[in-house]
Design a protein around this motif. Structure first.
Motif, PDB file in Angstrom:
ATOM      1  N   LEU A  23      -8.236   0.863   2.591  1.00 52.74           N
ATOM      2  CA  LEU A  23      -7.094   1.276   1.772  1.00 52.74           C
ATOM      3  C   LEU A  23      -6.898   0.325   0.595  1.00 52.74           C
ATOM      4  O   LEU A  23      -6.503   0.760  -0.500  1.00 52.74           O
ATOM      5  CB  LEU A  23      -5.826   1.328   2.627  1.00 52.74           C
ATOM      6  CG  LEU A  23      -5.846   2.309   3.797  1.00 52.74           C
ATOM      7  CD1 LEU A  23      -4.479   2.358   4.472  1.00 52.74           C
ATOM      8  CD2 LEU A  23      -6.259   3.711   3.344  1.00 52.74           C
ATOM      9  N   GLU A  24      -7.173  -0.954   0.801  1.00 50.33           N
ATOM     10  CA  GLU A  24      -7.100  -1.891  -0.320  1.00 50.33           C
ATOM     11  C   GLU A  24      -8.108  -1.515  -1.396  1.00 50.33           C
ATOM     12  O   GLU A  24      -7.805  -1.563  -2.597  1.00 50.33           O
ATOM     13  CB  GLU A  24      -7.344  -3.312   0.164  1.00 50.33           C
ATOM     14  CG  GLU A  24      -6.238  -3.880   1.046  1.00 50.33           C
ATOM     15  CD  GLU A  24      -6.532  -5.306   1.469  1.00 50.33           C
ATOM     16  OE1 GLU A  24      -6.335  -6.206   0.635  1.00 50.33           O
ATOM     17  OE2 GLU A  24      -6.970  -5.501   2.625  1.00 50.33           O
ATOM     18  N   ARG A  43     -13.279   4.245  -4.211  1.00 56.60           N
ATOM     19  CA  ARG A  43     -13.201   5.193  -3.101  1.00 56.60           C
ATOM     20  C   ARG A  43     -14.505   5.300  -2.316  1.00 56.60           C
ATOM     21  O   ARG A  43     -14.657   6.210  -1.494  1.00 56.60           O
ATOM     22  CB  ARG A  43     -12.804   6.565  -3.628  1.00 56.60           C
ATOM     23  CG  ARG A  43     -11.469   6.560  -4.373  1.00 56.60           C
ATOM     24  CD  ARG A  43     -11.008   7.968  -4.702  1.00 56.60           C
ATOM     25  NE  ARG A  43      -9.693   7.966  -5.338  1.00 56.60           N
ATOM     26  CZ  ARG A  43      -8.905   9.016  -5.435  1.00 56.60           C
ATOM     27  NH1 ARG A  43      -9.307  10.183  -4.927  1.00 56.60           N
ATOM     28  NH2 ARG A  43      -7.730   8.935  -6.024  1.00 56.60           N
ATOM     29  N   SER A  44     -15.420   4.370  -2.534  1.00 57.93           N
ATOM     30  CA  SER A  44     -16.748   4.507  -1.940  1.00 57.93           C
ATOM     31  C   SER A  44     -16.741   4.382  -0.420  1.00 57.93           C
ATOM     32  O   SER A  44     -17.693   4.820   0.235  1.00 57.93           O
ATOM     33  CB  SER A  44     -17.684   3.451  -2.534  1.00 57.93           C
ATOM     34  OG  SER A  44     -17.226   2.137  -2.262  1.00 57.93           O
ATOM     35  N   CYS A  45     -15.705   3.794   0.155  1.00 56.54           N
ATOM     36  CA  CYS A  45     -15.657   3.623   1.614  1.00 56.54           C
ATOM     37  C   CYS A  45     -14.543   4.438   2.260  1.00 56.54           C
ATOM     38  O   CYS A  45     -14.177   4.183   3.413  1.00 56.54           O
ATOM     39  CB  CYS A  45     -15.511   2.145   1.962  1.00 56.54           C
ATOM     40  SG  CYS A  45     -16.961   1.169   1.531  1.00 56.54           S
ATOM     41  N   ARG A  64       0.480   8.163   7.092  1.00 58.35           N
ATOM     42  CA  ARG A  64       0.776   8.214   8.533  1.00 58.35           C
ATOM     43  C   ARG A  64       0.297   6.963   9.237  1.00 58.35           C
ATOM     44  O   ARG A  64       1.009   6.385  10.076  1.00 58.35           O
ATOM     45  CB  ARG A  64       0.143   9.457   9.158  1.00 58.35           C
ATOM     46  CG  ARG A  64       0.776  10.780   8.743  1.00 58.35           C
ATOM     47  CD  ARG A  64       0.348  11.894   9.687  1.00 58.35           C
ATOM     48  NE  ARG A  64      -1.089  12.082   9.704  1.00 58.35           N
ATOM     49  CZ  ARG A  64      -1.759  12.857   8.860  1.00 58.35           C
ATOM     50  NH1 ARG A  64      -1.115  13.525   7.887  1.00 58.35           N
ATOM     51  NH2 ARG A  64      -3.072  12.990   8.939  1.00 58.35           N
ATOM     52  N   VAL A  65      -0.915   6.526   8.907  1.00 57.17           N
ATOM     53  CA  VAL A  65      -1.473   5.348   9.574  1.00 57.17           C
ATOM     54  C   VAL A  65      -0.674   4.101   9.223  1.00 57.17           C
ATOM     55  O   VAL A  65      -0.388   3.266  10.102  1.00 57.17           O
ATOM     56  CB  VAL A  65      -2.956   5.177   9.182  1.00 57.17           C
ATOM     57  CG1 VAL A  65      -3.480   3.813   9.640  1.00 57.17           C
ATOM     58  CG2 VAL A  65      -3.805   6.288   9.784  1.00 57.17           C
ATOM     59  N   LEU A  66      -0.289   3.943   7.981  1.00 60.64           N
ATOM     60  CA  LEU A  66       0.456   2.750   7.583  1.00 60.64           C
ATOM     61  C   LEU A  66       1.808   2.675   8.283  1.00 60.64           C
ATOM     62  O   LEU A  66       2.221   1.606   8.753  1.00 60.64           O
ATOM     63  CB  LEU A  66       0.640   2.741   6.062  1.00 60.64           C
ATOM     64  CG  LEU A  66      -0.629   2.443   5.253  1.00 60.64           C
ATOM     65  CD1 LEU A  66      -0.401   2.741   3.779  1.00 60.64           C
ATOM     66  CD2 LEU A  66      -1.073   0.999   5.442  1.00 60.64           C
ATOM     67  N   VAL A  67       2.492   3.787   8.379  1.00 60.85           N
ATOM     68  CA  VAL A  67       3.784   3.794   9.071  1.00 60.85           C
ATOM     69  C   VAL A  67       3.585   3.526  10.557  1.00 60.85           C
ATOM     70  O   VAL A  67       4.341   2.749  11.176  1.00 60.85           O
ATOM     71  CB  VAL A  67       4.501   5.139   8.836  1.00 60.85           C
ATOM     72  CG1 VAL A  67       5.738   5.250   9.719  1.00 60.85           C
ATOM     73  CG2 VAL A  67       4.888   5.282   7.359  1.00 60.85           C
ATOM     74  N   GLU A  68       2.566   4.151  11.137  1.00 61.45           N
ATOM     75  CA  GLU A  68       2.271   3.918  12.557  1.00 61.45           C
ATOM     76  C   GLU A  68       1.910   2.465  12.813  1.00 61.45           C
ATOM     77  O   GLU A  68       2.398   1.840  13.764  1.00 61.45           O
ATOM     78  CB  GLU A  68       1.116   4.824  12.982  1.00 61.45           C
ATOM     79  CG  GLU A  68       0.640   4.612  14.417  1.00 61.45           C
ATOM     80  CD  GLU A  68      -0.584   5.446  14.729  1.00 61.45           C
ATOM     81  OE1 GLU A  68      -0.547   6.205  15.714  1.00 61.45           O
ATOM     82  OE2 GLU A  68      -1.588   5.346  13.980  1.00 61.45           O
ATOM     83  N   LEU A  85       0.827  -1.211   0.000  1.00 62.04           N
ATOM     84  CA  LEU A  85       0.000   0.000   0.000  1.00 62.04           C
ATOM     85  C   LEU A  85       0.862   1.261   0.000  1.00 62.04           C
ATOM     86  O   LEU A  85       0.529   2.245  -0.675  1.00 62.04           O
ATOM     87  CB  LEU A  85      -0.929  -0.020   1.214  1.00 62.04           C
ATOM     88  CG  LEU A  85      -2.038  -1.083   1.166  1.00 62.04           C
ATOM     89  CD1 LEU A  85      -2.724  -1.204   2.523  1.00 62.04           C
ATOM     90  CD2 LEU A  85      -3.058  -0.745   0.082  1.00 62.04           C
ATOM     91  N   LEU A  86       1.957   1.245   0.744  1.00 64.12           N
ATOM     92  CA  LEU A  86       2.846   2.408   0.750  1.00 64.12           C
ATOM     93  C   LEU A  86       3.408   2.665  -0.651  1.00 64.12           C
ATOM     94  O   LEU A  86       3.546   3.825  -1.079  1.00 64.12           O
ATOM     95  CB  LEU A  86       3.978   2.212   1.740  1.00 64.12           C
ATOM     96  CG  LEU A  86       3.601   2.346   3.227  1.00 64.12           C
ATOM     97  CD1 LEU A  86       4.748   1.883   4.121  1.00 64.12           C
ATOM     98  CD2 LEU A  86       3.227   3.795   3.557  1.00 64.12           C
TER      99      LEU A  86
END
Length: 348
Positions: free
Chosen positions: A309-310, A318-320, A189-193, A170-171
């Motif tokens: 994100l997937e 992008r609906s969710c 930010r969330v993925l790194v966290e 994803l990154l």
């Protein structure tokens, strides 16, 4: 049972969204259509409110479950409705079927039920307990109506190594820094966290095993699948497409987190969630060990879950997107308040 038929010309429904082929209505004794409104709330199926010369009806087009599942669902919901629970039952066609299959798809018609959705945070403490009790009665009724669920086990725990691989994927799919929007920045930010959290929390993976109480589940018990009257009483439990078997505690805990989440850094309203679980246990006394296991496993699942994100970065959907900020914040809050959540949802 289904009716299969050739269809004539599709007529144009009024309102935005996909058009309802009004020719399918001829199979039900509902009269001539005088108005159609597409209901955009559904994510997996298509739904319309249809006004006719005899009344108002709900028309559903099934898109994501097969015909055998539809038939099972319709049989179960009809029996639940007959038992007195607030469950809409599909109307029979003039030939006695509940499902019509045409070239345009598979359709069912239900009586229109007046009511509105309410967020769990709108409910009083008493109503939270009543809602939990309602879910308990649903589980009890499903257990009475259907054969015992066999071989129910906890869902396999998410694998940290696979989640780390997904994070890296994803990154790599994020736009370059100079062209990111605010959602992209939050996702980064969330993925790194989360990458760091997965390393720090790797030793807390729940084991495999079986719960004490397994059974038949609604499968998606949350605010958008509940309708209330003006007094705050549930008048309809909607969308039984995820009718399945599994640990009963897993549905209770999942429902509590969906119903009573603030959708921001405040996490969950634990007072309301505790009342909900207590109301459930008055109707269906689940073992504390099951509830503890469900809390542990759902926390672990959310820690490793990046489905929104997937959808955006791997499927272009992008609906969710709107669900992601609250879901990401809940994981952090839940990890920081793990014992309080466990007490409220399992030991309260």
């Amino acid at each position: 049972m289904a009716v299969t038929a050739e269809t004539g010309r599709s007529e144009v429904g009024r309102g935005s969204g996909p058009e309802l082929p009004l020719s399918v209505l001829r199979f039900w004794p509902v009269g001539a259509s005088t108005g159609v409104r597409y209901l955009a709330e559904g994510l997996m199926n298509r739904n319309w409110q249809v006004t006719t010369s005899t009344g108002v009806f709900f028309v559903k087009q099934f898109l994501d479950i097969d015909q055998a599942q539809i038939g099972f669902q319709q049989e179960v919901t009809s029996r639940l409705a007959a038992s007195g629970l607030p469950v809409p039952a599909a109307m029979a066609t003039v030939d006695g079927a509940r499902l019509v299959c045409t070239e345009e798809g598979r359709f069912a018609v239900y009586p229109w039920i007046a009511g509105r959705h309410r967020r769990g945070l709108e409910l009083t403490a008493g109503r939270c307990g009543e809602l939990g009790g309602l879910l308990g009665r649903v589980h009890q009724a499903l257990g009475d109506l259907l054969p015992p669920a066999q071989g129910v086990a906890w869902k396999p725990a998410a694998d940290p190594a696979s989640a780390q691989e997904l994070i890296e994927t994803l990154l790599r799919r994020l736009p370059p820094s100079r062209s990111r929007d605010t959602f992209d920045e939050l996702a980064a930010r969330v993925l790194v966290e989360r990458r760091t959290m997965l390393v720090e929390l790797a030793g807390r993976q729940p084991p495999s095993g079986q719960p004490g109480a397994g059974g038949h589940l609604h499968g998606d018990f949350h605010a958008l699948n509940l309708l209330y009257d003006d007094a705050g009483t549930v008048v309809a439990i909607l969308d039984w497409d995820r009718l399945s078997t599994g640990p009963l505690a897993a549905e209770v805990v999942r429902a509590a987190t969906l119903l009573f989440g603030f959708e921001d850094e405040r996490g969950l309203d634990l007072d309301r969630a505790e009342k909900f679980v207590a109301g459930y246990r008055q109707e269906f006394p689940l073992p504390v060990e099951d509830l503890e296991g469900a809390v542990w496993r759902l926390w672990w699942e959310r820690l490793h879950d990046f489905w929104m994100l997937e959808w955006r970065y791997l499927r272009g959907d992008r609906s969710c997107d709107h669900l992601f900020p609250g879901a990401a914040a809940l994981v952090v809050w839940w990890t920081q308040h793990y014992e309080q959540v466990m007490t409220a949802l399992a030991r309260g």
